[in-house]
Design an enzyme around this catalytic site. Structure first.
Site, PDB file in Angstrom:
ATOM      1  N   TYR A 189       0.812  -1.217   0.000  1.00  0.00           N
ATOM      2  CA  TYR A 189       0.000   0.000   0.000  1.00  0.00           C
ATOM      3  C   TYR A 189       0.850   1.274   0.000  1.00  0.00           C
ATOM      4  O   TYR A 189       0.342   2.362   0.205  1.00  0.00           O
ATOM      5  CB  TYR A 189      -0.959   0.032   1.199  1.00  0.00           C
ATOM      6  CG  TYR A 189      -2.159  -0.893   1.087  1.00  0.00           C
ATOM      7  CD1 TYR A 189      -2.339  -1.723  -0.014  1.00  0.00           C
ATOM      8  CD2 TYR A 189      -3.128  -0.921   2.090  1.00  0.00           C
ATOM      9  CE1 TYR A 189      -3.435  -2.566  -0.098  1.00  0.00           C
ATOM     10  CE2 TYR A 189      -4.234  -1.760   2.004  1.00  0.00           C
ATOM     11  CZ  TYR A 189      -4.382  -2.581   0.912  1.00  0.00           C
ATOM     12  OH  TYR A 189      -5.474  -3.408   0.832  1.00  0.00           O
ATOM     13  N   LYS A 233       4.105 -14.033   5.100  1.00  0.00           N
ATOM     14  CA  LYS A 233       4.196 -14.962   3.976  1.00  0.00           C
ATOM     15  C   LYS A 233       5.672 -15.009   3.567  1.00  0.00           C
ATOM     16  O   LYS A 233       6.041 -14.811   2.409  1.00  0.00           O
ATOM     17  CB  LYS A 233       3.283 -14.462   2.841  1.00  0.00           C
ATOM     18  CG  LYS A 233       3.050 -15.453   1.748  1.00  0.00           C
ATOM     19  CD  LYS A 233       2.127 -16.589   2.121  1.00  0.00           C
ATOM     20  CE  LYS A 233       2.041 -17.585   0.981  1.00  0.00           C
ATOM     21  NZ  LYS A 233       1.386 -18.839   1.330  1.00  0.00           N
ATOM     22  N   ASP A 266      -2.244 -16.929   4.662  1.00  0.00           N
ATOM     23  CA  ASP A 266      -3.354 -17.612   3.980  1.00  0.00           C
ATOM     24  C   ASP A 266      -3.922 -18.733   4.864  1.00  0.00           C
ATOM     25  O   ASP A 266      -5.136 -18.864   5.020  1.00  0.00           O
ATOM     26  CB  ASP A 266      -2.928 -18.138   2.602  1.00  0.00           C
ATOM     27  CG  ASP A 266      -1.567 -18.824   2.608  1.00  0.00           C
ATOM     28  OD1 ASP A 266      -0.892 -18.814   3.653  1.00  0.00           O
ATOM     29  OD2 ASP A 266      -1.182 -19.387   1.566  1.00  0.00           O
ATOM     30  N   ASP A 289      -5.475  -5.726   6.344  1.00  0.00           N
ATOM     31  CA  ASP A 289      -6.698  -5.213   5.725  1.00  0.00           C
ATOM     32  C   ASP A 289      -7.649  -6.365   5.415  1.00  0.00           C
ATOM     33  O   ASP A 289      -8.842  -6.328   5.749  1.00  0.00           O
ATOM     34  CB  ASP A 289      -6.300  -4.475   4.432  1.00  0.00           C
ATOM     35  CG  ASP A 289      -7.353  -3.484   3.990  1.00  0.00           C
ATOM     36  OD1 ASP A 289      -8.231  -3.151   4.803  1.00  0.00           O
ATOM     37  OD2 ASP A 289      -7.284  -3.043   2.833  1.00  0.00           O
ATOM     38  N   ASP A 306     -11.257  -7.717   7.596  1.00  0.00           N
ATOM     39  CA  ASP A 306     -12.583  -7.810   6.962  1.00  0.00           C
ATOM     40  C   ASP A 306     -13.150  -9.210   7.125  1.00  0.00           C
ATOM     41  O   ASP A 306     -14.357  -9.386   7.324  1.00  0.00           O
ATOM     42  CB  ASP A 306     -12.503  -7.456   5.465  1.00  0.00           C
ATOM     43  CG  ASP A 306     -12.811  -5.982   5.217  1.00  0.00           C
ATOM     44  OD1 ASP A 306     -12.501  -5.161   6.106  1.00  0.00           O
ATOM     45  OD2 ASP A 306     -13.336  -5.653   4.142  1.00  0.00           O
TER      46      ASP A 306
END
Ligand code: ATP
Length: 327
Positions: free
Chosen positions: A119, A166, A198, A222, A226
């Site tokens: 980002y 990751k 993941d 992020d 959610d």
């Protein structure tokens, strides 16, 4: 001295839930409010999504309460987070009695690095049909988020800390992130687990009760927060704080919700809980607890907005929260 709060409702339901949160704030403490504009409507009217005046006011205020921005979100929220010197994005996701949650045992707090990663905004089109993005990870930012996350867990009584990464694929960037978080964890003598982001998404869905504080790189934080919104009953419930060294910005995790904007039925809970985090930041811990208790009482007994299966309006829920403050 009365603290100054910059209020930026922005677009969509930001125009409905932010005034609701300010109403709740105003009924518990005396603060000075300065309102400023940002977002799609501001861009349409002035040519700029984030006027320089709004940015300046954010740097000067003691705290900022932000709603949401639509298409211009990146042009608004990224600079506003920078204006308050924010390096950590705190996103609590808790299930509440009275709300039909997929996983009622959920009590998570995402501590998300929010200055770099994918980002950082470094993208280019290097040839027609070929685009690139540069992922930035620094030791300094990784260290700051790790120190914040471990300290937050300790101060708020969370037994479990998980570091999401990751590093098996993004060996250099997440390798540095993970190595740095490990070093900080060891320096602080903290107990923590590591999880591939993941696989963590699946484990959070299946066994959220095994997790507490989750320290994450920017994009992972992020997405995972959610996902957690889905576990606890929807985006209308999740507050967040963008924390800097001595300034901060508070905002609901949800966006502008264009499908319900203007109908007066947006759930104000996320914005009101963000306001409670703002109170805490300004040193009004007792008042913050009072607001949270009142929100919990309303979630338990109603009224509820349509996203929670009720037929109440934003105004009804806000009035009920204010009414229950004295309980
Ligand atoms: P944006 O592009 O601004 O992020 P979006 O619709 O993609 O908008 P959200 O605004 O986060 O994303 O909303 C996703 C869905 O969740 C919406 O369609 C809306 O129905 C629901 N939602 C989000 N926030 C609320 C809220 N406060 N009250 C009720 N429903 C909400």
């Amino acid at each position: 001295m009365t603290e100054t709060v910059l209020v930026v409702p922005g677009d969509g339901i930001g125009q409905e839930v932010v005034p609701a949160a300010v109403e709740v704030l105003a009924s518990v403490v005396d603060l000075e409010y300065v309102e400023a504009e940002a977002g799609d409507a501001t861009e349409a009217a002035t040519g700029e999504a984030l006027p320089a005046e709004t940015y300046r006011l954010a740097t000067e205020a003691d705290a900022t309460l932000f709603g949401a921005a639509g298409e211009t979100a990146a042009d608004v929220i990224l600079p506003l987070r920078e204006a308050v010197g924010s390096f950590a994005n705190l996103r609590p996701a808790r299930a509440y009695p009275g709300v039909d949650a997929l996983r009622p045992e959920t009590d998570l707090v995402f501590v998300r690095e929010n200055t770099e990663g994918v980002y950082a905004g470094i993208e280019s089109e290097i040839a027609a049909g070929v685009t690139t993005l540069t992922r930035v990870v620094t030791e300094d930012a990784s260290r700051r988020i790790a120190e914040y996350g471990f300290t937050y867990a300790e101060e708020n009584g969370y037994a479990s800390v998980t570091v999401a990464h990751k590093a098996n694929v993004m060996r250099t960037t997440d390798g540095l992130f993970l190595e740095t978080v490990r070093a900080v964890g060891d320096e602080l003598g903290a107990d923590y687990d590591e999880a591939l982001m993941d696989a963590l998404a699946m484990h959070l869905l299946l066994r959220p009760e095994e997790y507490g504080v989750v320290i994450c790189p920017n994009l992972a934080g992020d997405v995972l927060s959610d996902l957690a919104a889905g576990l606890v009953g929807g985006l209308g419930l999740l507050p967040s704080a963008n924390v800097g060294a001595d300034n901060a910005l508070f905002e609901p995790v949800h966006g502008t919700a264009p499908d319900i904007a203007g109908e007066g039925v947006a759930n104000p809970t996320a914005a009101i809980l963000s306001a409670a985090m703002l109170l805490e930041h300004l040193g009004y811990g007792e008042e913050a607890t009072g607001v949270r208790r009142s929100v919990e009482a309303v979630l338990a007994d109603g009224p509820h907005t349509p996203d929670l299966g009720g037929d109440a309006t934003t105004t009804d829920v806000t009035a009920a929260v204010i009414d229950r403050l004295g309980d």
